[in-house]
Design a protein around this motif. Structure first.
Motif, short mmCIF file in Angstrom:
data_model
loop_
_atom_site.label_atom_id
_atom_site.label_comp_id
_atom_site.label_asym_id
_atom_site.label_seq_id
_atom_site.Cartn_x
_atom_site.Cartn_y
_atom_site.Cartn_z
N THR A 1 0.85 -1.19 0.00
CA THR A 1 0.00 0.00 0.00
C THR A 1 0.89 1.23 0.00
OG1 THR A 1 -1.71 1.24 1.23
CG2 THR A 1 -0.12 0.01 2.54
N ARG B 1 -2.65 -3.00 5.28
CA ARG B 1 -3.23 -3.89 4.28
C ARG B 1 -4.18 -4.87 4.97
NH1 ARG B 1 -2.39 -4.88 -1.58
NH2 ARG B 1 -3.38 -6.90 -1.94
N LEU C 1 -4.65 -0.89 -7.11
CA LEU C 1 -3.77 -1.71 -6.29
C LEU C 1 -3.83 -3.16 -6.74
CD1 LEU C 1 -4.62 -0.35 -2.73
CD2 LEU C 1 -2.72 0.33 -4.21
N ALA D 1 2.84 -0.96 -5.10
CA ALA D 1 1.51 -1.44 -4.73
C ALA D 1 0.56 -1.49 -5.92
CB ALA D 1 0.92 -0.54 -3.63
N ASP D 2 0.85 -0.70 -6.97
CA ASP D 2 0.02 -0.74 -8.17
C ASP D 2 0.65 -1.58 -9.28
OD1 ASP D 2 2.01 1.13 -8.53
OD2 ASP D 2 0.75 2.57 -9.59
#
Length: 331
Positions: free
Chosen positions: A22, A78, A46, A268-269
């Protein structure tokens, strides 16, 4: 299967994966982000748990990744983290699992994380003074962090490492105090030179406390003897004479260890970064969501690492700050 090494054009073999879960954080550290926070990534961008797990599986089974560190932002934010950890620990080629956290929520979840298969934890702690902690982080949470450290140790997440970033005029006077705290509690202290990764772009080299000065301040309190460096480990380590305590210094700026770097980073993405200071990323999330098979994802991963540069060159004429701050890259 026996994966072929994940090797770049300089012969460096990459076995360490940093996975950001995250970009969000529950602190607002002055050297990291503005008081109001940042524009967080929307949830649909995400990686899902299944996507994270698939990429970790590809990394361990096909690319030779042996260790995975979960980072953020603050990874304890998370949802369902113990469950995700347990799934990673159950992989056929399960990696060593560690986590870097600010420690605020660690006391509550340390037993569950250990039970799920987490091996080690690093906790960021830049001061032992409650008023200074609140000033630095804009949150009054130092007691929670201290409880978290003790809980991690009790849960067997050892050695518990404590990371501090000394900044001139802010907390460099606490270097011996932080080290003494860690030695007394059986934690492993590590001091890290500050790097130009803050969201505000306010980093100044003059405020960075270099490794040599950190060691000078430590020697005011302790007798130190060098510990042989372990492989590509970033920390130079010293043993406190007469004890089993070890203190590390990560001289990312003044004594860079890029020549032995074995790390890749997943944001995170779902963007793969071949260097902490990379200015380009490879979109693995897009591949996953387009239905790419494992060999296609592996090929993209290998291509990214093959293009890795020789080093970050902080202070050099060609240095460019990455577009993302540390909280969005993952530590």
């Amino acid at each position: 299967m026996h994966p072929s090494p994940l090797q770049d054009r300089f012969g460096r073999i990459h076995t360490d994966l940093r996975v950001s879960l995250t970009d969000r954080c529950n602190l607002r550290c002055t050297y990291c982000m503005p008081e109001q926070g940042l524009a967080w990534l929307p949830k649909p961008q995400l990686l899902t748990d299944d996507e994270v797990l698939r990429l970790v599986r590809i990394g361990t089974e096909r690319l030779g990744i042996r260790s995975v560190r979960l980072t953020g932002g603050e990874p304890l934010l998370r949802r369902g983290l113990p469950g995700l950890l347990a799934r990673m620990a159950a992989l056929p080629s399960a990696p060593e699992l560690s986590l870097t956290t600010n420690g605020v929520g660690l006391a509550r979840v340390a037993p569950a994380l250990a039970g799920a298969g987490l091996h080690r934890v690093n906790v960021s702690l830049d001061t032992l003074r409650r008023d200074r902690y609140q000033e630095l982080t804009r949150r009054d949470r130092l007691p929670d962090v201290l409880l978290g450290l003790a809980a991690a140790q009790a849960a067997g997440l050892a050695p518990v490492k404590v990371n501090a970033v000394p900044v001139r005029g802010v907390n460099e006077d606490e270097i011996p105090e932080l080290a003494a705290f860690a030695v007394a509690h059986g934690y492993r202290m590590r001091f890290i030179e500050s790097m130009p990764l803050d969201a505000q772009g306010a980093w100044e080299r003059e405020r960075m406390v270099p490794a040599e000065e950190i060691l000078e301040r430590l020697r005011e309190r302790f007798a130190l003897e060098p510990v042989p460096r372990r492989g590509s480990a970033p920390a130079e380590e010293w043993r406190v004479v007469g004890t089993g305590a070890v203190i590390g210094v990560i001289a990312s700026v003044t004594r860079p260890f890029c020549g032995g770097c074995d790390r890749v980073r997943l944001t995170a993405d779902g963007q793969l970064r071949n260097c902490l200071f990379a200015t380009e990323e490879s979109d693995l999330r897009a591949l996953l969501r387009a239905g790419a098979d494992d060999p296609a994802v592996e090929a993209a991963w290998r291509a990214s690492v093959a293009g890795k540069g020789p080093g970050h060159d902080i202070g050099g004429a060609g240095f460019r700050r990455p577009d993302r701050p540390m909280s969005a890259i993952g530590g």
